[in-house]
Design a protein around this motif. Structure first.
Motif, PDB file in Angstrom:
ATOM      1  N   SER A 192       0.724  -1.282  -0.034  1.00  0.00           N
ATOM      2  CA  SER A 192      -0.068   0.030   0.013  1.00  0.00           C
ATOM      3  C   SER A 192       0.970   1.250   0.171  1.00  0.00           C
ATOM      4  N   ASN A 193       0.178   2.367  -0.344  1.00  0.00           N
ATOM      5  CA  ASN A 193       1.020   3.690  -0.254  1.00  0.00           C
ATOM      6  C   ASN A 193       1.503   4.024   1.177  1.00  0.00           C
ATOM      7  N   SER A 194       0.844   3.444   2.210  1.00  0.00           N
ATOM      8  CA  SER A 194       1.272   3.645   3.562  1.00  0.00           C
ATOM      9  C   SER A 194       2.549   3.039   4.085  1.00  0.00           C
ATOM     10  N   GLY A 195       3.271   2.009   2.912  1.00  0.00           N
ATOM     11  CA  GLY A 195       4.279   1.488   3.288  1.00  0.00           C
ATOM     12  C   GLY A 195       4.242   0.083   3.605  1.00  0.00           C
ATOM     13  N   TYR A 196       3.027  -0.457   3.911  1.00  0.00           N
ATOM     14  CA  TYR A 196       2.765  -1.813   4.418  1.00  0.00           C
ATOM     15  C   TYR A 196       2.518  -2.787   3.430  1.00  0.00           C
ATOM     16  N   SER A 197       3.253  -4.069   3.379  1.00  0.00           N
ATOM     17  CA  SER A 197       3.289  -4.911   2.266  1.00  0.00           C
ATOM     18  C   SER A 197       3.037  -6.302   2.953  1.00  0.00           C
ATOM     19  N   LEU A 198       2.605  -7.186   2.123  1.00  0.00           N
ATOM     20  CA  LEU A 198       2.300  -8.640   2.361  1.00  0.00           C
ATOM     21  C   LEU A 198       2.346  -9.550   1.282  1.00  0.00           C
ATOM     22  N   GLU A 199       2.284 -10.784   1.713  1.00  0.00           N
ATOM     23  CA  GLU A 199       2.363 -11.895   0.649  1.00  0.00           C
ATOM     24  C   GLU A 199       0.959 -12.404   0.832  1.00  0.00           C
ATOM     25  N   CYS A 200       0.321 -12.526  -0.469  1.00  0.00           N
ATOM     26  CA  CYS A 200      -0.977 -13.286  -0.552  1.00  0.00           C
ATOM     27  C   CYS A 200      -0.900 -14.528  -0.571  1.00  0.00           C
ATOM     28  N   SER A 201      -1.718 -15.446   0.028  1.00  0.00           N
ATOM     29  CA  SER A 201      -1.875 -16.574  -0.181  1.00  0.00           C
ATOM     30  C   SER A 201      -2.756 -17.475  -1.397  1.00  0.00           C
ATOM     31  N   TYR A 202      -2.313 -18.491  -1.933  1.00  0.00           N
ATOM     32  CA  TYR A 202      -3.305 -19.100  -2.696  1.00  0.00           C
ATOM     33  C   TYR A 202      -4.401 -20.160  -1.954  1.00  0.00           C
ATOM     34  N   GLY A 203      -5.463 -20.103  -2.459  1.00  0.00           N
ATOM     35  CA  GLY A 203      -6.521 -20.914  -1.860  1.00  0.00           C
ATOM     36  C   GLY A 203      -6.450 -22.189  -2.204  1.00  0.00           C
ATOM     37  N   ASP A 204      -7.404 -23.022  -2.131  1.00  0.00           N
ATOM     38  CA  ASP A 204      -7.683 -24.429  -2.877  1.00  0.00           C
ATOM     39  C   ASP A 204      -7.293 -24.360  -4.217  1.00  0.00           C
ATOM     40  N   ASP A 205      -7.799 -23.282  -4.832  1.00  0.00           N
ATOM     41  CA  ASP A 205      -7.629 -23.197  -6.489  1.00  0.00           C
ATOM     42  C   ASP A 205      -6.307 -22.023  -6.483  1.00  0.00           C
ATOM     43  N   VAL A 206      -5.373 -22.506  -7.146  1.00  0.00           N
ATOM     44  CA  VAL A 206      -4.234 -21.544  -7.055  1.00  0.00           C
ATOM     45  C   VAL A 206      -4.371 -20.316  -8.203  1.00  0.00           C
ATOM     46  N   ASN A 207      -5.603 -20.441  -8.736  1.00  0.00           N
ATOM     47  CA  ASN A 207      -5.860 -19.163  -9.741  1.00  0.00           C
ATOM     48  C   ASN A 207      -6.688 -18.118  -8.901  1.00  0.00           C
ATOM     49  N   LEU A 208      -6.527 -18.291  -7.646  1.00  0.00           N
ATOM     50  CA  LEU A 208      -7.289 -17.184  -6.626  1.00  0.00           C
ATOM     51  C   LEU A 208      -6.381 -16.813  -5.574  1.00  0.00           C
ATOM     52  N   ALA A 209      -5.851 -15.774  -5.401  1.00  0.00           N
ATOM     53  CA  ALA A 209      -5.050 -15.293  -4.161  1.00  0.00           C
ATOM     54  C   ALA A 209      -5.683 -14.501  -3.315  1.00  0.00           C
ATOM     55  N   GLU A 210      -5.690 -14.812  -2.068  1.00  0.00           N
ATOM     56  CA  GLU A 210      -6.338 -14.439  -0.891  1.00  0.00           C
ATOM     57  C   GLU A 210      -5.340 -13.333  -0.247  1.00  0.00           C
ATOM     58  N   CYS A 211      -5.863 -12.135  -0.222  1.00  0.00           N
ATOM     59  CA  CYS A 211      -5.191 -10.970   0.373  1.00  0.00           C
ATOM     60  C   CYS A 211      -5.821 -10.596   1.693  1.00  0.00           C
ATOM     61  N   LEU A 212      -5.249 -10.918   2.772  1.00  0.00           N
ATOM     62  CA  LEU A 212      -5.889 -10.414   4.024  1.00  0.00           C
ATOM     63  C   LEU A 212      -5.191  -9.163   4.510  1.00  0.00           C
ATOM     64  N   ILE A 213      -5.929  -7.979   4.293  1.00  0.00           N
ATOM     65  CA  ILE A 213      -5.381  -6.691   4.685  1.00  0.00           C
ATOM     66  C   ILE A 213      -5.841  -6.078   5.845  1.00  0.00           C
ATOM     67  N   PRO A 214      -4.833  -5.940   6.888  1.00  0.00           N
ATOM     68  CA  PRO A 214      -5.205  -5.380   7.977  1.00  0.00           C
ATOM     69  C   PRO A 214      -6.092  -4.452   8.022  1.00  0.00           C
ATOM     70  N   ILE A 215      -7.126  -4.228   9.202  1.00  0.00           N
ATOM     71  CA  ILE A 215      -8.079  -3.306   9.508  1.00  0.00           C
ATOM     72  C   ILE A 215      -7.333  -1.922   9.694  1.00  0.00           C
ATOM     73  N   SER A 216      -6.435  -1.979  10.246  1.00  0.00           N
ATOM     74  CA  SER A 216      -5.455  -0.983  10.560  1.00  0.00           C
ATOM     75  C   SER A 216      -5.025   0.134   9.380  1.00  0.00           C
ATOM     76  N   GLU A 217      -5.195  -0.785   8.245  1.00  0.00           N
ATOM     77  CA  GLU A 217      -4.784   0.070   6.894  1.00  0.00           C
ATOM     78  C   GLU A 217      -5.916   1.247   6.565  1.00  0.00           C
ATOM     79  N   PHE A 218      -7.160   0.761   7.264  1.00  0.00           N
ATOM     80  CA  PHE A 218      -8.340   1.663   6.837  1.00  0.00           C
ATOM     81  C   PHE A 218      -8.720   2.355   8.082  1.00  0.00           C
ATOM     82  N   SER A 219      -8.526   2.014   9.276  1.00  0.00           N
ATOM     83  CA  SER A 219      -8.977   2.688  10.374  1.00  0.00           C
ATOM     84  C   SER A 219      -8.676   4.267  10.525  1.00  0.00           C
ATOM     85  N   SER A 220      -7.616   4.636   9.758  1.00  0.00           N
ATOM     86  CA  SER A 220      -7.149   6.000  10.158  1.00  0.00           C
ATOM     87  C   SER A 220      -7.134   6.755   8.930  1.00  0.00           C
ATOM     88  N   LEU A 221      -8.017   6.390   8.251  1.00  0.00           N
ATOM     89  CA  LEU A 221      -8.146   7.095   6.848  1.00  0.00           C
ATOM     90  C   LEU A 221      -8.884   8.553   6.815  1.00  0.00           C
TER      91      LEU A 221
END
Length: 608
Positions: A192-221
């Motif tokens: 994100s442009n706030s400097g936060y980064s993460l690696e998303c994981s693939y689900g059971d289907d490798v053609n779908l990545a699941e990105c879990l973005i912390p609520i903190s990324e949005f709580s101070s908008l």
């Protein structure tokens, strides 16, 4: 030799020669010799993620049988940027021969693509002065490649709504991708442009990545960011890392985030009521008196008083129970036909049922009587129009025992047990007794029973099994044509004598609920008010986020089909809420304590 990639010596009659080099040998040249290609154009399908492939070039071989060795050289018009990484030769005089070419997609795409032209030389000498007729010959590589990339179905903008009361620490964004062979070869990276980064994981289907973005990324908008959204960048990179390896694809997303607050109910009227520390489980509303009944214990007189708090604003009525109840107070029950009140209490050596016949005009003349019970310390109690029932788990025999008291004579007329169970809670509906039985302390399976002739030992044969969300779901509430447990399972009753209970469903769950999530264990059904078959119910629940210790209290309105029509937080006037009821005039009341821990009754501003 200009642009030479590979030089290879192969002894005739031997196969699988590899490497780049040679040795001296006799020339076997002659007019009848020759090596020619059977095919000149080859298609190579390569995935950018796995990168490698190989293909075979079939060749016709006609060289003298006295030939000991041939030398092979390969050139590419790409020079050092060629994708060819190796070759092996299978050369036979009397069988099919071929050149196997190993190909790996270069790291970077050249201006004219990955297609390339290869020139193959076969020679009798190391310096290739004596070229075998038929060579050199050219073959064309047409390279088709599939690059891991974001799917065309990926939206540039995500709109996320989150309930403020939800227990979530993060928001999941599903990112569709294509041409992914394995999670071991590539990954989706989020920053994100706030400097936060993460690696998303693939689900059971490798053609779908699941990105879990912390609520903190949005709580101070800021207000502008809420309006415009937050921009993030996602990339598909080689497993070794976006900084070290190849970046297959990248995309910018705009995430618009909206926090949804449910409204907090207002209060129309506040009244005080007397309460004790046990009030949450002992107090009860009575339609007979249109009042909340509770206990009050006086440290000054060391006595316990029954308090009747009328809903019409009339003064409270205090009835001295004329006993020192020092070992805890228990649930109050009201016979709504005649107004008699029942509970039980313990002394040091025994347990007693207490019956109270209030005199509202002269409270001191109220009748208070006690009778002994055979049980030591009942866990659950219930009444019908003619009987008081109690059950108790006794650990020494690992079984439940029961007792039945006739309300007219106030004498114990039946005892039950042992019943093989760890818990047996009770509730009555239209003078029919029902129970929730928990077989053992380690089991989460509950069975709901209808007792034949209200005999705790005579259980209906078609009892209903439910597998609740929590093991702590044995408390029962009755309202309308339903029995509820405190986890929100809802059992519709057929009250004809020949019918058994049927239809198990549940109260509606909040939008943030995820099936199988432990977060929902913290939401408990406290009380239910039945309005009508058409108007539905009000449900009172408490909830605690998995990430917060503070309880929240909810009121949910559902229609006759059990569909949510409104949701509210309870008024701020109550710090803790114990229960809910509908008074005779139709108004909805809550009872609990305020921040000063004073007992408060709150009449709600709410549509009925």
């Amino acid at each position: 030799m200009k642009n030479m990639l590979i030089g290879l010596l192969c002894a005739v009659f031997f196969s699988g020669c590899g490497g780049g080099g040679g040795s001296d040998s006799d020339s076997g040249g002659g007019a009848s010799s020759g090596i020619t290609a059977k095919q000149s154009v080859f298609s190579v399908d390569v995935n950018r993620e796995s990168r490698s492939e190989y293909f075979s070039v079939p060749v016709d071989v006609s060289i003298p049988s006295s030939t000991n060795s041939v030398y092979f050289y390969l050139l590419s018009d790409k020079g050092k940027d060629s994708g060819v990484t190796g070759v092996s030769l299978d050369i036979y005089l009397d069988a099919g021969s071929s050149v196997t070419v190993y190909y790996s997609l270069p790291d970077y795409l050249s201006s004219d693509g990955y297609d390339e032209s290869l020139t193959l030389y076969f020679c009798y000498d190391e310096n290739c002065n004596d070229i075998i007729p038929g060579s050199p010959f050219d073959i064309q590589l047409e390279v088709d490649y599939a690059i891991p990339q974001f799917s065309k179905t990926l939206d540039d903008t995500y709109e996320i709504e989150r309930r403020a009361d939800g227990p979530l620490e993060s928001i999941k964004i599903d990112v569709p991708v294509e041409n992914i062979l394995s999670e071991n070869l590539s990954f989706v990276h989020f920053e994100s442009n706030s400097g936060y980064s993460l690696e998303c994981s693939y689900g059971d289907d490798v053609n779908l990545a699941e990105c879990l973005i912390p609520i903190s990324e949005f709580s101070s908008l800021s207000e502008q960011e809420v309006e415009n959204g937050r921009n993030i960048k996602i990339l598909i990179c080689e497993r070794r890392g976006c900084d070290l390896g190849v970046t297959f694809d990248s995309k910018s997303l705009n995430i618009k985030y909206r926090l949804i607050e449910i409204p907090t109910l207002d209060v129309e009227e506040i009244m005080y009521w007397n309460h004790t520390s046990e009030a949450k489980t002992t107090s009860v509303y009575s339609a007979f008196y249109d009042a909340l009944l509770s206990y009050y214990y006086s440290n000054e007189t060391n006595t316990t008083t029954l308090v009747i708090t009328p809903m019409d604003g009339e003064p409270r009525i205090f009835i001295d129970l004329k006993r020192k109840i020092t070992t805890g107070l228990n649930k109050l029950h009201v016979n709504e036909l005649n107004g008699k009140i029942y509970t039980h209490f313990r002394t040091l050596n025994s347990t007693h049922i207490l019956s109270i016949t209030p005199d509202l005009l002269d409270p001191q003349s109220s009748r208070v009587a006690a009778r002994s019970l055979s049980l030591t310390n009942p866990d659950y109690t219930a009444i019908t129009s003619d009987s008081f029932f109690a059950t108790e788990y006794q650990s020494d025999s690992d079984a439940v025992y029961g007792s039945r008291i006739d309300l007219d004579s106030e004498v114990e007329i039946d005892t039950y047990g042992p019943i093989a169970a760890a818990e047996l809670s009770l509730v009555s509906k239209n003078n029919q007794l029902f129970g929730s039985l928990k077989k053992n302390s380690s089991s989460s399976e509950l069975t709901i029973h209808k007792f034949v002739d209200n005999n705790i030992l005579e259980v209906d044969s078609d009892n209903l099994k439910i597998t609740p969300i929590s093991e702590e779901c044995n408390d029962l509430i009755e309202a309308g044509e339903y029995i509820f447990n405190n986890c929100g399972d809802r059992l519709k009753l057929s009250l004809n004598e020949s019918d058994e209970p049927d239809v198990v469903d549940s109260i509606p769950k909040p939008p943030w609920y995820v099936e199988g999530s432990s977060d929902y264990l913290n939401r408990e059904l406290l009380d239910v008010s039945f309005l009508s078959d058409e108007s539905g119910f009000y449900y009172l629940e408490s909830g605690r986020s998995a990430f917060s210790s503070r309880l929240k209290y909810y009121i949910t309105r559902v229609d006759g089909s059990n569909v949510i029509t409104n949701e509210y937080f309870t008024p701020n006037a109550l710090l803790e809420v114990y229960g809910m009821f509908q008074a005779k005039d139709g108004s909805i009341w809550l009872y609990g304590i305020d921040k000063y821990r004073s007992g408060k009754l709150a009449k709600l501003k709410i549509d009925i």
